[in-house]
Design an enzyme around this catalytic site. Structure first.
Site, PDB file in Angstrom:
ATOM      1  N   ASP A  29      42.453  34.592  37.277  1.00 36.91           N
ATOM      2  CA  ASP A  29      43.199  35.857  36.706  1.00 36.91           C
ATOM      3  C   ASP A  29      44.146  36.604  37.607  1.00 36.91           C
ATOM      4  O   ASP A  29      44.129  36.352  38.737  1.00 36.91           O
ATOM      5  CB  ASP A  29      42.023  36.812  36.447  1.00 36.91           C
ATOM      6  N   GLU A  81      38.032  37.694  38.165  1.00 36.37           N
ATOM      7  CA  GLU A  81      37.421  37.992  39.416  1.00 36.37           C
ATOM      8  C   GLU A  81      37.609  39.186  39.786  1.00 36.37           C
ATOM      9  O   GLU A  81      36.772  39.823  40.369  1.00 36.37           O
ATOM     10  CB  GLU A  81      38.136  36.882  40.674  1.00 36.37           C
TER      11      GLU A  81
HETATM   12 ZN   LIG Z   1      42.245  40.632  44.354  1.00 37.32          ZN
HETATM   13 ZN   LIG Z   2      41.727  37.681  45.001  1.00 38.85          ZN
END
Ligand SMILES: [Zn+2]
Ligand SMILES: [Zn+2]
Length: 391
Positions: A78, A136
């Site tokens: 991401d 994440e």
């Molecule tokens: Zn980050």
């Molecule tokens: Zn990261």
């Protein structure tokens, strides 16, 4: 075995892939194009590929020529809601979205590691799972739902490894550390209800802004006076909102903050104390306070044996002088869920280059890495797998 697509040498391919991904960033749980790109590549390498795990997650499985243990390597895919300020040919093509943490590099590194390990398939004693996870950056994150959907089973994973590119560390360096390396990152929300009114008639009101101020100060006494000084903990109130006009006493106020800890027991205790202190101080000032606590990622805790394996690989590969014990950080990372379930190690690969001006930190609109760090990441993953499966 023959690969279906003709790829360049892994060290060249990784740069092309990273630049492609950098130019096409996608936010957490929306990594649809990234996921497609990853899945196509893994299929082209001849791996068994599972897609659509926790929305956009992908797992490719490589079975070696000989039986053995199962090891999982993880990359996050991401990007962040940041508008890129770099003027580079691979600049983000999506306004307001940018790979400003290096996850484009992680994805490219893991694809390249898969490429190299596929070439060495016959010698591999065991199985390698290449896991690409969504989201994440934002709790609840992509790691937890992927684990809930069985990525650590069939075949059952014995050990997990992940890496993060590190802009605070010179390119060419690798670091790792045993034990807790990143914090549990929880959040709280305190809604204070007072009694609003005219600024000239405070005695008829309960000033929610003043209550919020007292609560804020009281919260900062918790770590200072209730936590053992050698035990890491942070409470930060990052948001404070109250009022609409200078001559109006606000009716309500809102405080939002985060709590960072390593220790499980301390994590629970601070959650309790934030609520007790906030509601208690508010009550003492004739106001009400409602505390909502949001549990974030748990602490990231490296296994000592797996960390020693990574450290020995790094010393051998980059040399003693370029290997460092990683510093502990109060940042959060959802690789922690993998480490809660299996022994493993999350390590760092340097990407900073002062001479080239590649010094801007993670999450900065000018973040950019020295790509010479990418092959270091590939080699670390490949060697860690070979050492783990060989041992
Ligand atoms: Zn980050
Ligand atoms: Zn990261």
């Amino acid at each position: 075995m023959d690969t279906i697509v003709k790829l360049k040498d892994a060290t060249e391919q990784v740069v092309l892939d990273r630049r492609y991904l950098h130019a096409h960033p996608e936010l957490g749980f929306q990594e649809f194009e990234t996921s497609k790109f990853v899945a196509e590549r893994l299929r082209a390498l001849g791996l068994d590929v599972r897609t659509g795990i926790a929305e956009t997650g992908v797992v490719g499985t490589l079975r070696g020529g000989k039986p053995g243990k199962v090891v999982l390597l993880r990359a996050d895919m991401d990007a962040l809601p940041i508008n890129e300020e770099n003027d580079v040919e691979y600049k983000s093509g999506t306004r307001g979205v940018m790979h400003a943490c290096g996850h484009d590099g992680h994805t490219a590194i893991l694809l390249a590691a898969a490429q190299v390990l596929v070439e060495r398939r016959q010698q591999l004693a065991g199985t390698v799972k290449f896991l690409f996870q969504p989201c994440e950056e934002k709790p609840p994150g992509g790691a937890k739902p992927m684990i809930e959907q069985g990525v650590l089973e069939n075949p059952r994973v014995d050990a997990v490894f992940g890496l993060h590119l590190a802009q605070e560390m010179p390119v060419g360096m690798v670091s790792a550390r045993s034990g807790p390396i990143m914090a549990a990152a929880d959040m709280f929300r305190l809604e204070i209800k007072g009694k609003g009114g005219h600024a000239a008639y405070p005695h008829e009101c309960v000033d929610a802004a003043l209550v919020a101020s007292q609560v804020l100060v009281a919260l900062h006494s918790i770590v200072a006076r209730e936590v053992k000084p050698t035990e890491p903990a942070v409470i930060t109130v990052g948001m404070i909102q109250a009022g609409t006009a200078p001559n109006v006493i606000p009716d309500t106020a809102l405080l939002r903050g985060t709590v960072r800890t390593f220790d499980k027991e301390l994590r629970q205790r601070l959650a309790r104390r934030v609520e007790e202190v906030a509601t208690g101080v508010a009550r003492a000032m004739r106001a009400e306070c409602v505390c909502t606590y949001e549990w974030g990622y748990p602490a990231t805790v490296n296994d000592p044996v797996m960390t020693e394996l990574v450290a020995s690989v790094a010393r051998e590969y980059v040399g003693e002088a370029r290997f460092a014990a990683r510093e502990q950080s109060m940042g959060g990372e959802d690789f922690s869920y993998f480490l809660e379930n299996r022994p493993g190690c999350f390590f760092n690969v340097g990407t900073r280059n002062e001479e080239r001006g590649l010094v801007w930190g993670h999450h900065h609109p000018r973040f950019d890495i020295d790509e010479a760090g990418l092959p270091v990441g590939i080699e670390m993953f490949v060697r860690v797998v070979e050492k783990y499966l060989g041992s």
